[in-house]
Write a protein that holds these residues in place. Structure first.
Motif, PDB file in Angstrom:
ATOM      1  N   PHE A 211      34.359  20.539 -33.764  1.00 37.51           N
ATOM      2  CA  PHE A 211      33.814  20.316 -32.427  1.00 37.51           C
ATOM      3  C   PHE A 211      32.931  21.497 -32.078  1.00 37.51           C
ATOM      4  O   PHE A 211      33.411  22.624 -31.942  1.00 37.51           O
ATOM      5  CB  PHE A 211      34.943  20.150 -31.411  1.00 37.51           C
ATOM      6  N   ASN A 212      31.635  21.258 -31.976  1.00 34.85           N
ATOM      7  CA  ASN A 212      30.659  22.302 -31.729  1.00 34.85           C
ATOM      8  C   ASN A 212      29.812  21.943 -30.504  1.00 34.85           C
ATOM      9  O   ASN A 212      28.669  21.487 -30.630  1.00 34.85           O
ATOM     10  CB  ASN A 212      29.755  22.480 -32.952  1.00 34.85           C
ATOM     11  N   PRO A 213      30.361  22.143 -29.308  1.00 31.92           N
ATOM     12  CA  PRO A 213      29.600  21.809 -28.100  1.00 31.92           C
ATOM     13  C   PRO A 213      28.384  22.712 -27.944  1.00 31.92           C
ATOM     14  O   PRO A 213      28.395  23.875 -28.359  1.00 31.92           O
ATOM     15  CB  PRO A 213      30.619  22.030 -26.976  1.00 31.92           C
ATOM     16  N   THR A 214      27.353  22.175 -27.368  1.00 27.14           N
ATOM     17  CA  THR A 214      26.113  22.932 -27.143  1.00 27.14           C
ATOM     18  C   THR A 214      25.697  22.776 -25.688  1.00 27.14           C
ATOM     19  O   THR A 214      26.392  22.144 -24.887  1.00 27.14           O
ATOM     20  CB  THR A 214      24.989  22.391 -28.040  1.00 27.14           C
ATOM     21  N   GLY A 215      24.551  23.317 -25.382  1.00 28.73           N
ATOM     22  CA  GLY A 215      24.009  23.128 -24.043  1.00 28.73           C
ATOM     23  C   GLY A 215      23.497  21.724 -23.814  1.00 28.73           C
ATOM     24  O   GLY A 215      23.115  21.374 -22.692  1.00 28.73           O
ATOM     25  N   LYS A 216      23.491  20.897 -24.864  1.00 36.35           N
ATOM     26  CA  LYS A 216      22.998  19.528 -24.753  1.00 36.35           C
ATOM     27  C   LYS A 216      24.092  18.477 -24.778  1.00 36.35           C
ATOM     28  O   LYS A 216      23.948  17.403 -24.209  1.00 36.35           O
ATOM     29  CB  LYS A 216      22.001  19.240 -25.882  1.00 36.35           C
ATOM     30  N   GLN A 217      25.215  18.749 -25.475  1.00 41.15           N
ATOM     31  CA  GLN A 217      26.264  17.736 -25.565  1.00 41.15           C
ATOM     32  C   GLN A 217      27.623  18.367 -25.830  1.00 41.15           C
ATOM     33  O   GLN A 217      27.716  19.487 -26.340  1.00 41.15           O
ATOM     34  CB  GLN A 217      25.942  16.695 -26.647  1.00 41.15           C
ATOM     35  N   GLY A 218      28.669  17.600 -25.458  1.00 39.05           N
ATOM     36  CA  GLY A 218      30.033  18.065 -25.654  1.00 39.05           C
ATOM     37  C   GLY A 218      30.916  16.937 -26.130  1.00 39.05           C
ATOM     38  O   GLY A 218      30.590  16.237 -27.087  1.00 39.05           O
ATOM     39  N   VAL A 219      32.060  16.720 -25.439  1.00 37.49           N
ATOM     40  CA  VAL A 219      33.018  15.702 -25.860  1.00 37.49           C
ATOM     41  C   VAL A 219      32.377  14.310 -25.878  1.00 37.49           C
ATOM     42  O   VAL A 219      32.579  13.525 -26.799  1.00 37.49           O
ATOM     43  CB  VAL A 219      34.253  15.716 -24.939  1.00 37.49           C
TER      44      VAL A 219
ATOM     45  N   GLY B  78      24.179   9.777 -33.567  1.00 38.92           N
ATOM     46  CA  GLY B  78      24.728   9.454 -34.883  1.00 38.92           C
ATOM     47  C   GLY B  78      25.781  10.466 -35.277  1.00 38.92           C
ATOM     48  O   GLY B  78      25.807  11.590 -34.753  1.00 38.92           O
ATOM     49  N   TRP B  79      26.647  10.092 -36.218  1.00 41.72           N
ATOM     50  CA  TRP B  79      27.774  10.958 -36.548  1.00 41.72           C
ATOM     51  C   TRP B  79      27.338  12.374 -36.923  1.00 41.72           C
ATOM     52  O   TRP B  79      27.947  13.360 -36.501  1.00 41.72           O
ATOM     53  CB  TRP B  79      28.605  10.348 -37.678  1.00 41.72           C
ATOM     54  N   ALA B  80      26.306  12.504 -37.716  1.00 40.05           N
ATOM     55  CA  ALA B  80      25.894  13.838 -38.166  1.00 40.05           C
ATOM     56  C   ALA B  80      25.333  14.687 -37.039  1.00 40.05           C
ATOM     57  O   ALA B  80      25.275  15.917 -37.147  1.00 40.05           O
ATOM     58  CB  ALA B  80      24.873  13.715 -39.290  1.00 40.05           C
ATOM     59  N   ASP B  81      24.943  14.054 -35.940  1.00 35.20           N
ATOM     60  CA  ASP B  81      24.306  14.773 -34.833  1.00 35.20           C
ATOM     61  C   ASP B  81      25.221  14.973 -33.637  1.00 35.20           C
ATOM     62  O   ASP B  81      24.775  15.454 -32.594  1.00 35.20           O
ATOM     63  CB  ASP B  81      23.049  14.012 -34.381  1.00 35.20           C
ATOM     64  N   ARG B  82      26.480  14.630 -33.756  1.00 34.47           N
ATOM     65  CA  ARG B  82      27.410  14.763 -32.636  1.00 34.47           C
ATOM     66  C   ARG B  82      28.015  16.159 -32.563  1.00 34.47           C
ATOM     67  O   ARG B  82      28.145  16.850 -33.584  1.00 34.47           O
ATOM     68  CB  ARG B  82      28.544  13.739 -32.761  1.00 34.47           C
TER      69      ARG B  82
END
Length: 350
Positions: free
Chosen positions: A249-257, A263-267
């Protein structure tokens, strides 16, 4: 303390149209060659097991076990993940869920549900005939579309959903009880039972049914930012199966949970092959051993980057390296005094 069995592997993600992935005989040889000692069987795939026949014929089950034993393999559990999903399904997903069932029940939710319930019951009897005591699957979901309370949910909606979910599962669980088998639910987003709180809600609605247990899979907890090690402290008495699956789990300033539209590789949260993610398996295997879990450690391979053959090849030695041969004596026995009650009283001054 007791020792965990393994390594095992769930066959569902490996089945295909070409050899060695298109029959039990050939995929069993493939997995045995990778170093696995147990295989978890998807009970919806007729190439793997004839579920109805397994429920009706102990001879068929004995022959199946014998064929696998000749390859150095045991059956860890049967799985009715797909059938369990159909025990409770919200109409939103009807068209997609039809793919989980025979064509004769497509477009007819009630007929499809009745088929699924019967399948789950057959799996209880088949498990007994195979000498198994645990089974794995999903709960299904009636309330999942209402996970986030916006717009505001009608009062009592979730309570009604869990009451109905329990009403559908209790007769199934009673069959499992009659056959001495635990139904181990994989707590999984997309199911109404997806974390500890929802498992407790389900268990309460079932009046604490003894056969409602857990297939522990830390990967789904990583993606929810849940403390998957402490989870074992809370629910170890109900953990009767174990999927060894890694995730990150690698949350960023663009997305989280809530990154599932990507797509799976970009989550932010994604499943990985064993050792490539963030799951602390050393702590998990230690914790499960501490609480006397003596079931199988079964790899469920799902990875958006690594090839399945490499994942399977690396999975068996990874699990093997994490298995703990539990202690048979205390490490400080060399300093034992051999004192008796009278000596203890003198030491305490009483």
């Amino acid at each position: 303390m007791k020792s965990i069995k393994g390594p095992g592997i769930f066959l569902a993600q490996f089945m295909g149209d070409e050899a060695p992935f298109n029959s039990l005989d050939t995929i069993a040889d493939y997995m045995a060659g990778k170093g696995y000692k147990g295989i978890q069987l998807p009970a919806w795939d007729g190439r793997i097991i004839d579920l109805k026949k397994a429920a009706e014929s102990k001879t068929y089950c004995d022959e199946l076990k014998g064929k696998l034993a000749d390859k150095g393999l045991e059956i860890t559990e049967l799985s009715t993940h797909l059938q369990g999903q159909l025990v409770a399904s919200h109409p939103t997903y009807n068209m997609m869920y039809d793919a989980f069932a025979p064509k004769e029940v497509h477009g007819n939710e009630q007929a499809r549900r009745e088929w699924a319930i019967e399948q789950c019951k057959l799996a209880a009897i088949a498990s007994k005939n195979l000498g198994l005591t645990s089974h794995v699957g999903f709960t299904g979901a009636l309330a999942w579309p209402f996970l986030y309370p916006w717009p505001q949910r009608p009062a009592g909606l979730i309570e009604s959903a869990f009451k109905e979910l329990a009403a559908r599962w209790k007769p199934i669980l009673d069959v499992y009880d009659e056959n001495g088998v635990d139904y181990c639910y994989e707590l999984h987003p997309g199911e109404d039972v997806f974390d500890g709180t929802t498992f407790e809600m389900f268990l309460d609605a079932l009046d604490g049914h003894s056969r409602a247990n857990i297939n522990y899979d830390p990967s789904h907890f990583v993606l929810q930012a849940l403390d998957y090690v402490q989870f074992i402290d809370f629910y170890h008495e109900r953990i009767k199966a174990f999927h060894v699956k890694d995730a990150e789990f690698n949350p960023t300033g663009k997305q989280g949970v809530y990154s599932g539209y990507a797509g799976w590789a970009d989550r932010a949260g994604r499943f990985r092959s064993l050792g490539d993610g963030q799951v602390d398996f050393k702590s998990i295997f230690s914790k499960l051993s501490q609480y006397d879990y003596d079931g199988w450690a079964v790899l469920e391979w799902e990875c958006c980057i690594k090839d399945s053959d490499q994942g399977a090849s690396e999975g068996a030695p990874f699990i093997e390296d994490h298995l703990i041969q539990v202690v048979t004596r205390a490490f400080d026995d060399f300093a034992a005094t051999g004192a008796d009650e009278e000596v203890n009283k003198k030491v305490l001054g009483i």
